[in-house]
Write a protein that holds these residues in place. Structure first.
Motif, PDB file in Angstrom:
ATOM      1  N   GLY A  16      -6.396 -23.382  -2.114  1.00  0.00           N
ATOM      2  CA  GLY A  16      -4.938 -23.227  -2.178  1.00  0.00           C
ATOM      3  C   GLY A  16      -4.255 -24.012  -1.073  1.00  0.00           C
ATOM      4  O   GLY A  16      -3.260 -24.700  -1.302  1.00  0.00           O
ATOM      5  N   VAL A  17      -4.808 -23.926   0.139  1.00  0.00           N
ATOM      6  CA  VAL A  17      -4.252 -24.679   1.264  1.00  0.00           C
ATOM      7  C   VAL A  17      -4.290 -26.174   0.954  1.00  0.00           C
ATOM      8  O   VAL A  17      -3.320 -26.905   1.195  1.00  0.00           O
ATOM      9  CB  VAL A  17      -5.031 -24.348   2.568  1.00  0.00           C
ATOM     10  CG1 VAL A  17      -4.780 -25.395   3.634  1.00  0.00           C
ATOM     11  CG2 VAL A  17      -4.640 -22.965   3.074  1.00  0.00           C
ATOM     12  N   GLY A  18      -5.406 -26.624   0.368  1.00  0.00           N
ATOM     13  CA  GLY A  18      -5.533 -28.045   0.018  1.00  0.00           C
ATOM     14  C   GLY A  18      -4.484 -28.465  -0.996  1.00  0.00           C
ATOM     15  O   GLY A  18      -3.818 -29.494  -0.837  1.00  0.00           O
ATOM     16  N   LEU A  19      -4.304 -27.652  -2.035  1.00  0.00           N
ATOM     17  CA  LEU A  19      -3.328 -27.973  -3.083  1.00  0.00           C
ATOM     18  C   LEU A  19      -1.913 -28.018  -2.502  1.00  0.00           C
ATOM     19  O   LEU A  19      -1.129 -28.919  -2.803  1.00  0.00           O
ATOM     20  CB  LEU A  19      -3.402 -26.924  -4.205  1.00  0.00           C
ATOM     21  CG  LEU A  19      -2.329 -27.013  -5.295  1.00  0.00           C
ATOM     22  CD1 LEU A  19      -2.424 -28.333  -6.049  1.00  0.00           C
ATOM     23  CD2 LEU A  19      -2.450 -25.843  -6.279  1.00  0.00           C
ATOM     24  N   GLU A  20      -1.606 -27.062  -1.630  1.00  0.00           N
ATOM     25  CA  GLU A  20      -0.264 -27.024  -1.056  1.00  0.00           C
ATOM     26  C   GLU A  20      -0.051 -28.228  -0.154  1.00  0.00           C
ATOM     27  O   GLU A  20       0.954 -28.911  -0.233  1.00  0.00           O
ATOM     28  CB  GLU A  20      -0.078 -25.718  -0.257  1.00  0.00           C
ATOM     29  CG  GLU A  20       1.365 -25.248  -0.160  1.00  0.00           C
ATOM     30  CD  GLU A  20       2.225 -26.043   0.789  1.00  0.00           C
ATOM     31  OE1 GLU A  20       3.459 -25.959   0.681  1.00  0.00           O
ATOM     32  OE2 GLU A  20       1.685 -26.765   1.653  1.00  0.00           O
ATOM     33  N   PHE A  21      -1.045 -28.472   0.707  1.00  0.00           N
ATOM     34  CA  PHE A  21      -0.888 -29.516   1.729  1.00  0.00           C
ATOM     35  C   PHE A  21      -0.837 -30.900   1.097  1.00  0.00           C
ATOM     36  O   PHE A  21      -0.031 -31.744   1.490  1.00  0.00           O
ATOM     37  CB  PHE A  21      -2.042 -29.426   2.731  1.00  0.00           C
ATOM     38  CG  PHE A  21      -1.912 -30.374   3.868  1.00  0.00           C
ATOM     39  CD1 PHE A  21      -1.029 -30.115   4.898  1.00  0.00           C
ATOM     40  CD2 PHE A  21      -2.660 -31.550   3.911  1.00  0.00           C
ATOM     41  CE1 PHE A  21      -0.878 -31.003   5.952  1.00  0.00           C
ATOM     42  CE2 PHE A  21      -2.518 -32.441   4.963  1.00  0.00           C
ATOM     43  CZ  PHE A  21      -1.622 -32.167   5.991  1.00  0.00           C
ATOM     44  N   LEU A  22      -1.711 -31.158   0.113  1.00  0.00           N
ATOM     45  CA  LEU A  22      -1.795 -32.504  -0.454  1.00  0.00           C
ATOM     46  C   LEU A  22      -0.794 -32.727  -1.580  1.00  0.00           C
ATOM     47  O   LEU A  22      -0.412 -33.855  -1.855  1.00  0.00           O
ATOM     48  CB  LEU A  22      -3.209 -32.768  -0.965  1.00  0.00           C
ATOM     49  CG  LEU A  22      -4.307 -32.749   0.108  1.00  0.00           C
ATOM     50  CD1 LEU A  22      -5.684 -32.850  -0.527  1.00  0.00           C
ATOM     51  CD2 LEU A  22      -4.101 -33.883   1.101  1.00  0.00           C
ATOM     52  N   GLY A  23      -0.382 -31.645  -2.253  1.00  0.00           N
ATOM     53  CA  GLY A  23       0.491 -31.819  -3.410  1.00  0.00           C
ATOM     54  C   GLY A  23       1.885 -31.276  -3.217  1.00  0.00           C
ATOM     55  O   GLY A  23       2.856 -32.014  -3.101  1.00  0.00           O
TER      56      GLY A  23
END
Lengths: 246, 295
Positions: free
Chosen positions: B78-85
């Motif tokens: 989730g952190v990855g999706l938020e941060f990158l997208g």
């Protein structure tokens, strides 16, 4: 007196409309500067530009000899600039205490002792906030909300605080209380940049003023001499009678 | 309907309500904070269920390990999706629709990846050995595991309550939800906090998936139908409100349980929508909604 804040040829836009058209101004350390002028001339935008909320597109904003024009608002705040927005921006569904905690929680060195010191200083300045500590901020009166907003600005703004029309829409007795608080803040050598439409308030606390018109600085004047310039008072503030100022 | 049959249905309602509440809380928090609807929320729920299925059924590891692993794995994703997208889209001023499309696309891709790894057929997850069988409650006996799901949900919700109301981070999160601009002008690193809270939401969805596995089935479409009801719970409770989710989750859970028992599953779902519509006529922002975020 060295400058703590300096704006050099700053231009700002809201979308396509060109609001600030080359602002040059400076605020000295420990000084209280008022930014005066009629509404819609860019006073609020100047503060928003300093805070990075409406970033300048041209020119430079410097704070303590560091360029901050393109920094994000939270980075600018963390340099020690407090901001008291025009609509006060109270977190209505949080208690007074929680509202005060927000700027504190973003300070670098946090200790219980430091928080106690901050609380004491704030409650000495605004005793009403101590009484209403656990009350929802949304239930405060307009004057109390302004005190809370100012207190938050002081906690975040260890170096200086930007105040946007703090006396707007408040009853005269409350304005008097606030002015007394501002005088105390000034006596503590806290640097202030005060946006005002009301010259009377500015006369009481500011050392120097800039008059802003159509996005440009029209005039820079020590507050003391402004009081003796009926031509300027009438031109910019519609004041005909010197007695109105007291 | 006898008293014991009534009691069983009531408990069934609370069990399904637990899953709704866990799923809805993450969605509603993220909406309250960033004003975006995470369409991939169901994917994170499914992923939690599959991670648990893999660890417990396929690798023979403990269910008690699957819970924190699913939380942590989903948190990081989730952190990855938020941060990158999502964060990028927000910075470019593309807030609502673009994030709907991004998260929906992410969910579709993720679902296909799950099918590649675990296959498209439904799997059955087992509850942990200690929680197998029934517990005698006097008038009725009820599956231990289902009772555990209710208890664990209460625990998670209490944890969230303490986090938001009693910690410094919680104060900052609420200040962003109430006025992001002013909070940032006071030094709050809102983008970073938004990212972490997004991860918290997907992490809790992962926990919901792990818990739901042994009750509902584990399959690649497990989220879609459930998510329809979860959206009903969120809108009914008032978007952005955790208390709202708690109250409306229980009400909708009971409507579904009794509707299914007395009529049919299809009619129960229609009833749930009907309840929501009636409430929205009188309270357009839902039970506890304030519309602070939606202008």
């Amino acid at each position: 007196m060295g400058s703590i804040l300096e704006l050099v040829g700053v231009h700002s836009y809201y979308g396509e409309s060109h609001i600030l058209q080359g602002i040059d101004m400076r605020v000295g350390e420990g000084e209280c500067v008022a930014l005066l002028g009629p509404n819609g001339m860019g006073k609020t935008t100047t503060l928003r530009t300093i805070m990075g909320l409406t970033p300048g597109r041209r020119g430079e904003v410097r704070f303590k000899d560091q360029e901050i024009t393109q920094l994000r608002p939270f980075q600018i705040a963390r340099m020690g600039i407090g901001y008291v927005p025009e609509d006060r921006g109270i977190f209505v569904e949080m208690t007074v205490w929680e509202n005060l905690r927000v700027p504190y929680l973003n300070l670098k060195n946090r200790t219980e002792r430091r928080w106690k010191e901050i609380e004491e200083r704030i409650y000495a300045l605004f005793p009403a906030l101590k009484e209403r500590k656990n009350q929802m901020a949304g239930t405060l009166s307009g004057g109390e909300q302004q005190m809370l907003a100012t207190a938050r600005g002081l906690i975040a703004g260890e170096e200086m605080v930007l105040l946007d029309e703090p006396t707007e829409g408040l009853a005269p007795v409350i304005v008097r209380n606030l002015i007394e608080a501002f005088e105390k803040i000034k006596a503590q050598k806290h640097t202030m940049l005060l946006v005002e439409q009301n010259v009377h308030t500015a006369m009481r606390v500011a050392d120097r003023c800039y008059i802003l018109e159509k996005g440009r600085i029209k005039l820079e004047e020590p507050m003391k001499t402004l009081a003796h310039r009926p031509d300027l008072l009438e031109q910019y503030f519609g004041i005909r009678d010197q007695a109105d100022l007291t | 309907m006898t008293f014991s049959a009534f009691l069983i249905q009531f408990l069934n309602g609370l069990t399904i309500a637990s899953i709704y509440i866990l799923l809805a809380s993450g969605l509603t928090i993220v909406f309250g904070l960033q004003g975006i609807v995470n369409c991939a929320h169901g994917f994170f729920y499914m992923l939690g269920a599959y991670l648990s299925f893999m660890m417990v059924q396929q690798l023979g590891l403990s269910f008690w390990l699957a819970l924190p692993v699913a939380f942590a794995g989903n948190f990081l994703l989730g952190v990855g999706l938020e941060f990158l997208g999502i964060r990028r889209l927000m910075q470019w001023g593309r807030e609502f629709t673009h994030n709907l499309i991004l998260t929906l696309g992410f969910a579709f891709v993720g679902q296909e990846v799950v099918k590649i790894i675990w296959g498209a057929i439904a799997q059955l997850a087992q509850p942990p050995a200690a929680l197998e069988g029934l517990l005698n409650l006097g008038p009725v006996a009820y599956p231990k595991y289902w009772l555990f799901v209710m208890g664990f949900t209460v625990l998670v919700m209490f944890g969230l309550y303490l986090f938001f109301l009693r910690t410094g981070m919680g104060i900052l999160v609420r200040s962003i939800a109430l006025n992001s601009e002013v909070s940032q002008a006071m030094g709050t690193n809102a983008p970073r906090i938004n990212t972490l809270i997004f991860g918290l939401g997907t992490g809790v969805a992962g926990i919901a998936g792990v818990l739901a596995g042994p009750i509902l089935s584990v399959d690649p479409n497990m989220a879609f139908e459930l998510l329809m009801i979860v959206f009903v719970v969120i809108i009914f409770g008032g978007m952005g409100s955790l208390v709202g989710v708690l109250v409306s989750g229980v009400i909708i859970g009971e409507v579904i349980a009794f509707g299914t028992a007395l009529m049919s599953g299809m009619i129960a779902k229609i009833l749930a929508f009907a309840v929501m519509i009636v409430v929205l006529i009188f309270r357009p922002l839902g039970l506890f909604g304030r519309g602070a975020v939606v202008e």
